[in-house]
Design a protein around this motif. Structure first.
Motif, short mmCIF file in Angstrom:
data_model
loop_
_atom_site.label_atom_id
_atom_site.label_comp_id
_atom_site.label_asym_id
_atom_site.label_seq_id
_atom_site.Cartn_x
_atom_site.Cartn_y
_atom_site.Cartn_z
N VAL A 190 25.43 23.08 2.16
CA VAL A 190 26.49 22.82 3.13
C VAL A 190 25.92 22.84 4.54
CG1 VAL A 190 28.70 23.60 4.09
CG2 VAL A 190 28.26 23.81 1.63
N VAL A 191 26.24 21.82 5.38
CA VAL A 191 25.90 21.79 6.80
C VAL A 191 27.16 21.40 7.57
CG1 VAL A 191 23.48 21.22 6.42
CG2 VAL A 191 25.17 19.38 6.68
N ASP A 192 27.15 21.64 8.91
CA ASP A 192 28.37 21.42 9.67
C ASP A 192 28.24 20.40 10.79
OD1 ASP A 192 26.81 22.78 11.42
OD2 ASP A 192 28.17 24.46 11.71
N ASN A 193 27.12 19.60 10.81
CA ASN A 193 27.03 18.54 11.82
C ASN A 193 26.17 17.40 11.30
OD1 ASN A 193 24.13 18.82 12.97
ND2 ASN A 193 24.92 20.92 12.99
N GLY A 194 26.19 16.28 12.01
CA GLY A 194 25.52 15.08 11.54
C GLY A 194 24.01 15.19 11.54
N ARG A 195 23.43 15.79 12.58
CA ARG A 195 21.96 15.88 12.63
C ARG A 195 21.44 16.76 11.52
NH1 ARG A 195 19.81 13.35 16.69
NH2 ARG A 195 21.02 12.91 18.60
N ALA A 196 22.10 17.88 11.24
CA ALA A 196 21.69 18.76 10.14
C ALA A 196 21.80 18.04 8.81
CB ALA A 196 22.55 20.02 10.14
N ALA A 197 22.84 17.21 8.67
CA ALA A 197 23.01 16.47 7.42
C ALA A 197 21.85 15.50 7.21
CB ALA A 197 24.33 15.70 7.45
N LEU A 198 21.44 14.80 8.30
CA LEU A 198 20.34 13.85 8.17
C LEU A 198 19.04 14.56 7.86
CD1 LEU A 198 19.42 10.93 8.38
CD2 LEU A 198 19.12 11.25 10.85
N ALA A 199 18.78 15.69 8.55
CA ALA A 199 17.55 16.45 8.30
C ALA A 199 17.51 16.98 6.88
CB ALA A 199 17.44 17.59 9.31
N THR A 200 18.64 17.46 6.36
CA THR A 200 18.69 18.00 5.00
C THR A 200 18.46 16.90 3.99
OG1 THR A 200 20.25 19.69 5.75
CG2 THR A 200 20.10 19.32 3.39
N CYS A 201 19.00 15.72 4.26
CA CYS A 201 18.77 14.59 3.34
C CYS A 201 17.28 14.27 3.25
CB CYS A 201 19.54 13.37 3.82
SG CYS A 201 21.29 13.42 3.44
N VAL A 202 16.60 14.28 4.39
CA VAL A 202 15.18 13.96 4.40
C VAL A 202 14.37 15.02 3.67
CG1 VAL A 202 13.17 13.61 5.89
CG2 VAL A 202 15.39 12.63 6.52
N ALA A 203 14.82 16.27 3.82
CA ALA A 203 14.05 17.38 3.24
C ALA A 203 14.35 17.56 1.76
CB ALA A 203 14.35 18.67 4.01
N LEU A 204 15.63 17.50 1.34
CA LEU A 204 16.00 17.86 -0.02
C LEU A 204 16.20 16.66 -0.94
CD1 LEU A 204 18.59 20.72 0.66
CD2 LEU A 204 16.15 20.92 0.16
N LEU A 205 16.34 15.48 -0.35
CA LEU A 205 16.61 14.27 -1.14
C LEU A 205 17.74 14.50 -2.14
CD1 LEU A 205 12.98 13.05 -1.88
CD2 LEU A 205 14.55 12.27 -0.10
N PRO A 206 18.99 14.78 -1.67
CA PRO A 206 20.12 15.00 -2.57
C PRO A 206 20.48 13.72 -3.32
CG PRO A 206 20.89 14.83 -0.33
CD PRO A 206 19.39 14.84 -0.24
N GLU A 207 21.13 13.89 -4.46
CA GLU A 207 21.57 12.74 -5.24
C GLU A 207 22.96 12.25 -4.79
OE1 GLU A 207 20.18 13.37 -9.63
OE2 GLU A 207 20.60 15.33 -8.71
N VAL A 208 23.76 13.19 -4.31
CA VAL A 208 25.11 12.87 -3.83
C VAL A 208 25.31 13.53 -2.48
CG1 VAL A 208 27.58 13.04 -4.25
CG2 VAL A 208 26.01 12.70 -6.19
N VAL A 209 25.80 12.76 -1.51
CA VAL A 209 26.08 13.30 -0.18
C VAL A 209 27.57 13.05 0.13
CG1 VAL A 209 25.55 13.23 2.28
CG2 VAL A 209 23.73 12.83 0.58
N ILE A 210 28.28 14.16 0.41
CA ILE A 210 29.70 14.08 0.77
C ILE A 210 29.78 14.31 2.28
CG2 ILE A 210 32.00 15.06 0.41
CD1 ILE A 210 31.03 15.98 -2.36
N LEU A 211 30.15 13.27 3.02
CA LEU A 211 30.10 13.29 4.48
C LEU A 211 31.49 13.18 5.08
CD1 LEU A 211 27.11 10.86 5.20
CD2 LEU A 211 27.11 13.33 5.46
N ASP A 212 31.76 14.11 6.02
CA ASP A 212 32.93 13.94 6.88
C ASP A 212 32.57 12.90 7.93
OD1 ASP A 212 35.36 14.30 8.14
OD2 ASP A 212 34.59 15.92 9.41
N ILE A 213 33.54 12.06 8.32
CA ILE A 213 33.24 11.01 9.31
C ILE A 213 33.19 11.58 10.72
CG2 ILE A 213 34.06 8.84 10.32
CD1 ILE A 213 32.92 8.57 7.51
N GLY A 214 34.21 12.37 11.09
CA GLY A 214 34.29 12.85 12.47
C GLY A 214 33.52 14.15 12.67
N MET A 215 32.18 14.08 12.69
CA MET A 215 31.33 15.26 12.90
C MET A 215 30.68 15.19 14.27
SD MET A 215 29.40 15.92 9.28
CE MET A 215 28.63 14.31 9.29
#
Length: 685
Positions: free
Chosen positions: A593-618
């Motif tokens: 779980v992350v709470d902002n867009g930059r953290a979400a992008l960094a986590t994707c690069v690091a962990l390579l998740p299979e499913v990403v559930i994104l809030d739009i207004g972050m």
């Protein structure tokens, strides 16, 4: 002695004869004297008559010339002197041609000498009306009159008298009058407005071409007929003639004239009367066509009315919108109190397991209620914009009714209503979207339950005909006024008395029901005998037993569940993100779980998740930007992107798909939907 007596007798006789002769002579002398006196008297009388005649001829307004048998002038009065330019002395003894020349005014050729013609014929000769007299000084005047013979006491022709007058000014006046009449006639016939004259009896005596062209009649069809025949309103012409007969002048009197082809012309009439010695001669009427103006005025009035209606509708829509927003706020706040209280109970150390289970049920029930409110909002929006699509199948009538009743049953039972269901005992299959039709009926049942006082009666009945299914929902509730029977299906429409009812709702249920019924090719109608006398809603659907695009089929369920997946949840609402993470972890997934867009992008690069559930207004980076960068940096299409947002319009879905999302859901998302999607994502992986 005898001779002496005879001589004496002769002398006596002679003396007597002499006396007789003397007496006769004296008588003759007396008679001669008397004759002389008579002759002198007659001469004086004739001289007086001659003088009187000459004075008379000199004083009259006409020129008088007399001639002898040779045509020589014997007399010329002062008017003739003035008109010819010759004095009496100079003219006497002259012939007429010497004193003046007579010519034709138009041809300028000499005319026949009237004196010569009289001397030749012995009859009166009229001088032509277009004769001009050339005076001594060469000037010209126009004359008219005649020449006549003069006869002596034996009736023998003795001369000619010529009498004439100067009509130059009169001819000039006549020409001016004719010109004026021509101009008046030209004006009358070619005026830009219609003109007609009407006699005191109402008969048309004259009309111009403009009015004939306006109405389409010929002159023969118009003149000689009563003017009332051409008026669409017969009382109007009676009023016009009455006013004119009383001396009034009409200005801009509005009337309607009937054309020959039956059409009506709107006109303005201005009119007055020509009076002579107090007698009504005829009217003088001006007719101006204002049909185009009337049409424009009517169009303007319609436009104003339309604008006023539109403004009224806008005001009414604004009012309903305000009521709707207030109601929406009320409806959304209502579940928050039990949710908050149930959450406190579930976390209280002293709470029992039963109390915790109860609190979970409360939370789930209230969240379901909020979800239904939001679903209705989204559905009515899609119906209004024409983007809601049905999923037609072969549906079973009893099943649709059962699903609708189950949805509405909690409210019906809570208010202790008695519900009666009357459907055909045999199975009725038809083509339609069973979920949407159940939604229609549940809305009608819920509406009946809301607006019926406790312990009321609600009846749902279905009748199947050859080509139509008719479903009625009847209640014993508050009823509807007549004006609300159609307005009730408008957006945000509620009956006035609903404000004192806590179950008032958003005012969109019936509008949604109408839209869904129309999508099925049916119709919905409201009936009521009035306030306090209950309501009846009738749904008519076409009975289609063929042509369904899809049959009811069971979906296969995978026997072996796929492996659990790596999931990233990015949402600035920590409670929402962490609660969803806990549910997914309970299902066996590995969740970050992350709470902002930059953290979400960094986590994707690091962990390579299979499913990403994104809030739009972050914050920092919104969900769209994160999705685009994930597609570029993190194995491209290998990751499943799910957008979760409060914005659910079609444009929002389109933007999500364009940014790279696989799925788009509006909040609150059902955990079961996420778990199902994780399974399908794992299968694709």
């Amino acid at each position: 002695m005898a001779e002496a007596d005879e001589d004496k007798q002769l002398r006596i006789t002679a003396l007597r004869n002499i006396e007789t002769i003397q007496l006769a002579r004296r008588q003759a002398e007396r008679e001669l004297l008397e004759a002389k006196q008579v002759l002198q008297s007659r001469t004086e009388e004739l001289e007086q008559q001659r003088e009187w005649f000459e004075v008379t001829l000199a004083s009259i307004g006409d020129a008088v010339i007399t001639t002898d048998m040779e045509g020589r002038l014997t007399f010329i009065n002062s008017m003739a002197e003035s008109m010819t330019g010759w004095s009496s002395e100079d003219a006497r003894g002259q012939v007429l041609a010497r004193v003046c020349r007579l010519i034709d005014q138009d041809t300028r050729q000499p005319v026949d000498d009237p004196i010569a013609r009289v001397l030749l014929t012995g009859t009166v000769v009229e001088i032509a009306g277009n004769t001009s007299l050339l005076r001594k000084d060469g000037s010209e005047i126009v004359i008219e009159d005649s020449a006549a013979p003069i006869r002596d006491h034996r009736g023998k022709l003795a001369g000619v008298v010529l009498v004439f007058r100067d009509v130059t000014q009169r001819r000039r006046d006549e020409r001016a009058l004719r010109r004026s009449e021509q101009l008046l006639s030209d004006f009358f016939e070619n005026a830009a407005v219609g003109l007609h004259w009407v006699g005191p009896d109402g008969i048309v005596i004259r009309v111009n071409q403009t009015e004939l062209d306006l109405l389409g009649y010929t002159r023969e069809e118009y003149v000689g007929r009563h003017i009332a025949e051409f008026h669409a309103d017969s009382h109007v012409i009676d009023d016009i003639l009455d006013k004119l007969s009383r001396g009034q002048t009409l200005e801009g009197y509005q009337a309607q004239l009937r054309c020959k082809d039956g059409s009506i012309k709107h006109v303005l009439i201005s009119s007055n009367v020509l009076w002579e010695d107090g007698n009504f001669i005829h009217t003088r009427c001006f007719t101006r066509d204002i049909s185009a103006q009337k049409i424009a005025e009517l169009a303007l009035r319609e436009e104003i009315t339309t604008r006023q209606n539109a403004e009224a509708m806008l005001r009414e829509t604004d009012r309903r919108k305000d009521e709707f927003l207030a109601t929406l706020a009320h409806e959304l706040r209502n579940p928050l109190a039990p949710i908050r209280q149930a959450a406190l109970i579930s976390t209280a150390p002293q709470a029992t397991d039963a109390q915790r289970r109860w609190s979970h049920e409360v939370i789930n029930r209230q969240v379901q209620h909020m979800s239904l409110l939001l679903d209705d909002l989204l559905d009515i929006s899609r119906v209004t914009r024409g983007v809601l699509e049905l999923r037609p199948k072969m549906a079973e009538l009893a099943s649709v009714v059962e699903a609708a009743v189950e949805t509405a049953r909690p409210l019906i039972e809570a208010k202790q209503h008695r519900l009666t269901i009357d459907v055909p005992p045999t199975s009725v299959m038809f083509a339609g979207d069973p979920l949407r039709l159940a939604q229609v009926l549940s809305n009608l049942l819920t509406n009946a339950a809301k607006y019926t006082d406790p312990a009321g009666e609600i009846r749902l009945a279905a009748i199947v005909a050859t080509d139509q299914i008719t479903i009625t929902v009847t209640d014993t509730g508050i009823g509807l006024p007549q004006h609300a029977l159609t307005d009730i299906f408008l957006m945000f429409s509620q009956v006035q008395s609903s404000h004192d009812r806590t179950e008032g709702g958003l005012g969109i249920g019936l509008a949604l029901a109408k839209g869904l019924v129309q999508l099925h090719g049916g119709e919905i109608e409201a009936r009521s005998a009035g306030l306090g006398r209950g309501s009846e809603f009738i749904v008519r659907l076409p009975l289609r037993t063929t042509g369904a695009s899809e049959q009811l089929t069971a979906r296969p369920v995978a026997e072996n569940l796929p492996a659990k997946r790596r999931v990233l949840i990015a949402d600035d609402n920590r409670d929402a993100a962490e609660s969803l993470a806990i549910l997914l972890e309970l299902d066996g997934h590995n969740v970050t779980v992350v709470d902002n867009g930059r953290a979400a992008l960094a986590t994707c690069v690091a962990l390579l998740p299979e499913v990403v559930i994104l809030d739009i207004g972050m914050p920092e980076l919104n969900g769209y930007e994160v999705a685009r960068r994930v597609r570029q940096l993190c194995r491209g299409d290998a990751v499943t992107l799910i957008a979760v947002t409060g914005w659910g319009q079609e444009s929002d879905k389109a933007m999500a798909l364009a940014a790279g999302f696989n799925h788009h859901f509006t909040k609150p998302i059902e955990p079961e939907q996420v778990i199902t999607l994780l399974g399908s994502a794992a299968q694709r992986a």
